[in-house]
Design an enzyme around this catalytic site. Structure first.
Site, PDB file in Angstrom:
ATOM      1  N   SER A  15       0.842  -1.194   0.000  1.00 16.68           N
ATOM      2  CA  SER A  15       0.000   0.000   0.000  1.00 16.68           C
ATOM      3  C   SER A  15       0.875   1.241   0.000  1.00 16.68           C
ATOM      4  CB  SER A  15      -0.920   0.009   1.216  1.00 16.68           C
ATOM      5  OG  SER A  15      -0.214   0.527   2.321  1.00 16.68           O
ATOM      6  N   LYS A  16       0.261   2.322  -0.427  1.00 17.98           N
ATOM      7  CA  LYS A  16       0.961   3.601  -0.565  1.00 17.98           C
ATOM      8  C   LYS A  16       1.652   4.010   0.716  1.00 17.98           C
ATOM      9  CE  LYS A  16      -1.740   6.110  -3.754  1.00 17.98           C
ATOM     10  NZ  LYS A  16      -2.945   6.838  -3.821  1.00 17.98           N
ATOM     11  N   ARG A  17       1.037   3.675   1.841  1.00 20.76           N
ATOM     12  CA  ARG A  17       1.604   4.084   3.117  1.00 20.76           C
ATOM     13  C   ARG A  17       2.999   3.490   3.333  1.00 20.76           C
ATOM     14  NH1 ARG A  17      -2.133   1.557   6.160  1.00 20.76           N
ATOM     15  NH2 ARG A  17      -3.474   1.374   4.370  1.00 20.76           N
ATOM     16  N   ARG A  18       3.286   2.383   2.627  1.00 19.55           N
ATOM     17  CA  ARG A  18       4.554   1.694   2.851  1.00 19.55           C
ATOM     18  C   ARG A  18       5.536   1.921   1.703  1.00 19.55           C
ATOM     19  NH1 ARG A  18       5.862  -0.085   7.532  1.00 19.55           N
ATOM     20  NH2 ARG A  18       7.134  -1.631   6.462  1.00 19.55           N
ATOM     21  N   GLY A  19       5.368   2.962   0.932  1.00 20.51           N
ATOM     22  CA  GLY A  19       6.315   3.230  -0.154  1.00 20.51           C
ATOM     23  C   GLY A  19       5.617   3.251  -1.496  1.00 20.51           C
TER      24      GLY A  19
END
Ligand code: GLU
Length: 468
Positions: free
Chosen positions: A249-253
């Site tokens: 997911s975007k939150r992780r890169g």
């Protein structure tokens, strides 16, 4: 599944233009594309833009650009679902006429109350069939002023079973699923309905997609059957997990193809890495686009989730950097240097520089960073300066600058200048080479120093050596 059941082979990718091309969708696109190419079939691009509020032209443009960058060429499309509303409406009307779909006049408030009641009774939330025609059932008359939706009359019992190309047999009971809305009150079809009409009209033989769609597939199969349309084969790919074990997911890169393009990855490396993420060909880790197409017959797809591994992607990219030709790298590096505000004379030996440094760079950005030394300023870390550019070595470095003034401007000429200065100052090669590397590149290790220096503009190099 080496022998495909349906010919001709026609696959598709159907992204929703609500953002960049996600890595998961890119992998699905890659498998769909390669499967078609492997079998001499066709690959279709369809833009699923029925989520009008979230779909944007900018996303369409980004998706098309990423497909092009990855080299996933399509034979038909892009086909836009919002341009096919009449077709969905006509198919839905036909289903109504055939007794396989019906109009439902339940208002959103009514449906909410229905679901709240089900929840209170501990039942599964599902449409209760209040407008579903049944033998012997009397339906209320259509309430005036309420816009209807069209619902599919899903079979009420039996199982939907398919042989999934990735997961093997999947069986879902019709009792688990309710009467799907086909067309909303505003005339826009739902995902499940538009997909079926499109896959049918486009004569899609094989559908590869993420396994978040497994629960949609029974509806789609039932719809195909209601339409008397031939069924495609389905292959549901497991999700890609981030390094935290959660869905990428975007939150992780970075999760978009565009981000990796910008970060300096080569398209063939991205393709190689994405392909291996959920598929294997023996122990092969590094392969070309052509090899992948030759090998990818839909077998050896992994049933378990793959883990996104940035370090491995970087390694794969480094391998492809090594085998990339210098002229191609030069063409890819020039805009990256220009983006740093650097101006290169037309005579700049960019190809030779790329050739010399590419082996130690895992991305185009890393290569550009090295080449900045040739066209821009290099900032020296204080500790390197104090450690290596000492008062005792400074005279030898300056002497080298002078010797380079008269040197033949080749690696051999630079080597001869070094030799003369080393002899004159009683130094060994590393005693001079390391300070020179630090002065010129801001680093203690570089490729062969004579080759590195001979690719400089003579005046720039001399200036840099003299100014330490
Ligand atoms: N628009 C859907 C998605 O992006 C396509 C799913 C499918 O391939 O059927 O997930």
């Amino acid at each position: 599944m080496n022998a495909p059941a349906v010919t001709p082979i026609r696959t598709r990718i159907a992204p929703s233009p609500t953002g960049f091309l996600h890595l998961g969708t890119a992998r699905t696109a890659l498998y769909s594309w390669a499967y078609a190419r492997h079998h001499g079939g066709q690959f279709v691009l369809r833009i699923e833009d029925t989520d009008v509020a979230r779909s944007t032209q900018d996303s369409v443009d980004q998706i098309l650009a990423s497909m092009q960058w990855l080299g996933l060429d399509y034979d038909e499309g892009p086909v836009y679902q919002m341009q096919r509303l009449d077709r969905y409406q006509a198919v839905a009307e036909q289903l109504i006429q055939d007794g396989k779909a019906y109009r439902c006049y339940a208002t959103p408030e009514e449906l909410e109350a229905m679901k709240a009641g089900q929840e209170a009774r501990g039942e599964k939330r599902r449409y209760d069939g209040r407008w579903r025609p049944e033998a012997g059932k009397t339906l209320p008359s259509a309430p005036p002023g309420v816009a209807s939706v069209i619902r599919f009359k899903n079979p009420s019992d039996g199982d939907v079973v398919w042989q999934d190309l990735v997961k093997g047999e999947i069986r879902i009971s019709n009792r688990e699923i309710d009467d799907l809305i086909l067309v909303r009150a505003d005339g826009v079809p739902t995902y499940n309905f538009a997909v079926v009409v499109d896959d049918w009209d486009m004569r899609i033989s094989h559908v590869f997609r993420g396994d978040e769609h497994i629960n949609n597939t029974p509806w789609q199969i039932n719809l195909f059957q209601a339409l008397g349309a031939p069924l495609p084969q389905y292959g549901h790919m497991p999700v890609i997990l981030g390094d935290d074990g959660q869905k990428l997911s975007k939150r992780r890169g970075a999760v978009s193809v565009t981000a990796y393009e910008q970060a300096g990855y080569l398209p063939e490396a991205m393709l190689n890495y994405l392909a291996r993420l959920g598929w294997s060909h023996g122990d092969d880790e590094i392969f070309s686009r052509e090899q992948f197409v030759a090998w990818f017959d839909g077998s050896h797809l992994s049933k378990s989730p793959a883990q996104w591994d940035p370090a491995k992607l970087e390694w794969v990219n480094g391998q492809h950097m090594k085998s990339a030709s210098a002229d191609r790298l030069a063409a890819l590096i020039a805009p990256r240097l220009a983006a740093r505000g650097l101006v290169m004379p037309s005579s700049a030996p960019l190809e030779a520089q790329c050739e010399l440094f590419k082996d130690r760079c895992s991305t185009l950005e890393a290569l550009a960073e090295w080449l900045v030394a040739y066209y821009g300023e290099v900032t020296l870390a204080d500790d390197l300066r104090t450690q290596h550019l000492t008062d005792s070595i400074r005279p030898a470095v300056r002497a080298l600058a002078l010797a380079l003034n008269d040197a033949e401007w080749t690696a051999a000429g630079v080597a001869a200048a070094f030799k003369a200065v080393l002899a004159g100052h009683g130094l060994k090669m590393p005693q001079l080479a390391i300070p020179v590397r630090v002065a010129v590149f801001g680093k203690t290790q570089t490729p062969a120093i004579d080759q590195c220096l001979a690719l400089f503009d003579r005046k720039i190099l001399m200036g840099r050596l003299q100014s330490i």
